[in-house]
Design an enzyme around this catalytic site. Structure first.
Site, PDB file in Angstrom:
ATOM      1  N   CYS A  48    -109.768  -3.150 -44.104  1.00  0.00           N
ATOM      2  CA  CYS A  48    -109.395  -1.903 -43.425  1.00  0.00           C
ATOM      3  C   CYS A  48    -108.247  -2.208 -42.471  1.00  0.00           C
ATOM      4  O   CYS A  48    -108.436  -2.808 -41.406  1.00  0.00           O
ATOM      5  CB  CYS A  48    -110.595  -1.349 -42.670  1.00  0.00           C
TER       6      CYS A  48
ATOM      7  N   CYS B 235     -83.283  18.745 -36.651  1.00  0.00           N
ATOM      8  CA  CYS B 235     -84.645  18.226 -36.776  1.00  0.00           C
ATOM      9  C   CYS B 235     -84.789  17.392 -38.047  1.00  0.00           C
ATOM     10  O   CYS B 235     -84.500  17.868 -39.147  1.00  0.00           O
ATOM     11  CB  CYS B 235     -85.634  19.386 -36.800  1.00  0.00           C
TER      12      CYS B 235
END
Length: 363
Positions: free
Chosen positions: A169, A198
């Site tokens: 993980c 943006c």
């Protein structure tokens, strides 16, 4: 070129609303293409091929790494689950340590886990990762660390799939990823850095252009080393929101990249796109060489003659360094299609692009 210029601006430009939304920072990584070509000039220890053990102090790492990567890699912090797209990505490629470049996993060792973090059932080789007990926070876990630089990667659990039954993980910020497709076509790959307001908007458009293999949102220009989103939003860093486009020269070219650029934003408004105002939203092309600079100059000259009533104010600036933006900015439109900004601002831009360049869309 004259034929394309005549229809570049048939559809009115949109009035933008501000994209300055704050989220938790995750990662900034600069990834190029192929084996051993991830470019991190500010990190002298980074290599995708050198496996020699490193002995670098945390004080030195703190000077080199971004604050968010340092917190995870050297202080064993944990990033927020379900951050970005890496945890669910099934793209074929190779995963490297974001701190030192050590090869950690191949995509065929990865599986999509419901935990919200990138998960693997096997490591690249026995030396790529090592482990030690972690009894922090009242839990008994197994910490996974990079075999080359000893940076914290995540934890190892015994609830993974066959054949190993293991689940590595990992924190996505601890990983750099290079897709196989880009590595295979590396000889035909090139990059260009552009800013047109943006970066969520511009990134979403170029993701649909045939020949573009990768788009990364980030920052360039200015005087601040590795700025954060919050710092860039103040307008005091001199950096602009930009995208780094990697494209296959056999499928598209710089001329087309620039024509898309001048179609999907307004290059005649100084330091603003709609409601996004400030130097961080300036129209800018960051060139790496004189060829890119001249190609941009020639097109701007033609567009000023044939298309625009107002003069183009797009700046041409030498590219000194590109900084990848935090992970939550990557693929923003794809991950947030139902949000009002995506529906009202980004989606119409994509539709405009698809109409003008309908023959150049990815199949």
């Amino acid at each position: 070129m004259r034929k394309i210029i005549t229809f570049l601006f048939l559809i009115p430009l949109l009035t933008l609303t501000a994209c300055g939304q704050s989220n938790k920072k995750t990662s900034k990584k600069e990834t190029n293409t192929m084996e051993n070509v991830i470019n991190k000039p500010g990190n002298p220890y980074y290599s995708n091929t050198d496996t020699k053990k490193l002995n670098v102090s945390n004080a030195e790492w703190q000077k080199i790494l971004s604050p968010d990567l340092y917190a995870v890699a050297r202080e064993a912090d944990t990033e927020r689950a379900f951050t970005g797209t890496m945890w669910k990505s099934e793209t074929k490629g190779t995963y490297y340590c974001a701190t030192c470049g050590n090869k950690l996993f191949k995509s065929d060792q990865k599986f999509v886990s419901s935990c919200g973090w990138p998960s693997f059932f096997e490591q690249e080789n026995k030396n790529s990762i090592w482990f030690k007990p972690d009894n922090s926070y009242g839990m008994q876990r197994t910490e996974a660390l990079c075999g080359r630089c000893d940076s914290h990667l995540g934890h190892l659990f015994d609830d993974g799939p066959e054949p190993t039954g293991k689940r590595y993980c990992m924190n996505a910020i601890s990983l750099d990823f290079v897709p196989d497709a880009i590595a295979t076509n590396s000889g035909n790959s090139e990059t260009i850095v552009l800013g047109g307001g943006c970066f969520w908007c511009v990134e979403a458009v170029y993701e649909n252009l045939d020949g573009v293999t990768k788009v990364v949102s980030g920052y360039a220009g200015g005087s601040v080393e590795n700025p954060s989103y919050e710092e860039v939003c103040t307008g005091r860093t001199g950096a602009a929101e930009v995208i780094e486009i990697t494209y296959d020269k056999t499928k598209t070219n710089l001329d087309e990249i620039f024509k898309v650029f001048f179609t999907v934003h307004d290059p005649t408004t100084l330091n603003r796109q709609g409601a996004d105002v400030g130097t961080q939203y300036r129209s800018v092309i960051f060139y790496k060489n004189e060829n890119e600079k001249k190609a941009a100059q020639d097109l701007i000259k033609d567009l000023n003659k044939e298309v625009f009533d107002n003069k183009i104010v797009t700046t041409l600036e030498p590219l000194k360094k590109f900084y990848k933006a935090e992970e939550y900015h990557q693929g923003y439109y794809e991950n947030n299609k139902n949000k009002p900004y995506c529906q009202m601002v980004i989606q119409p831009k994509i539709e405009k692009f698809e109409k003008v360049f309908k023959d150049r869309l990815k199949k």
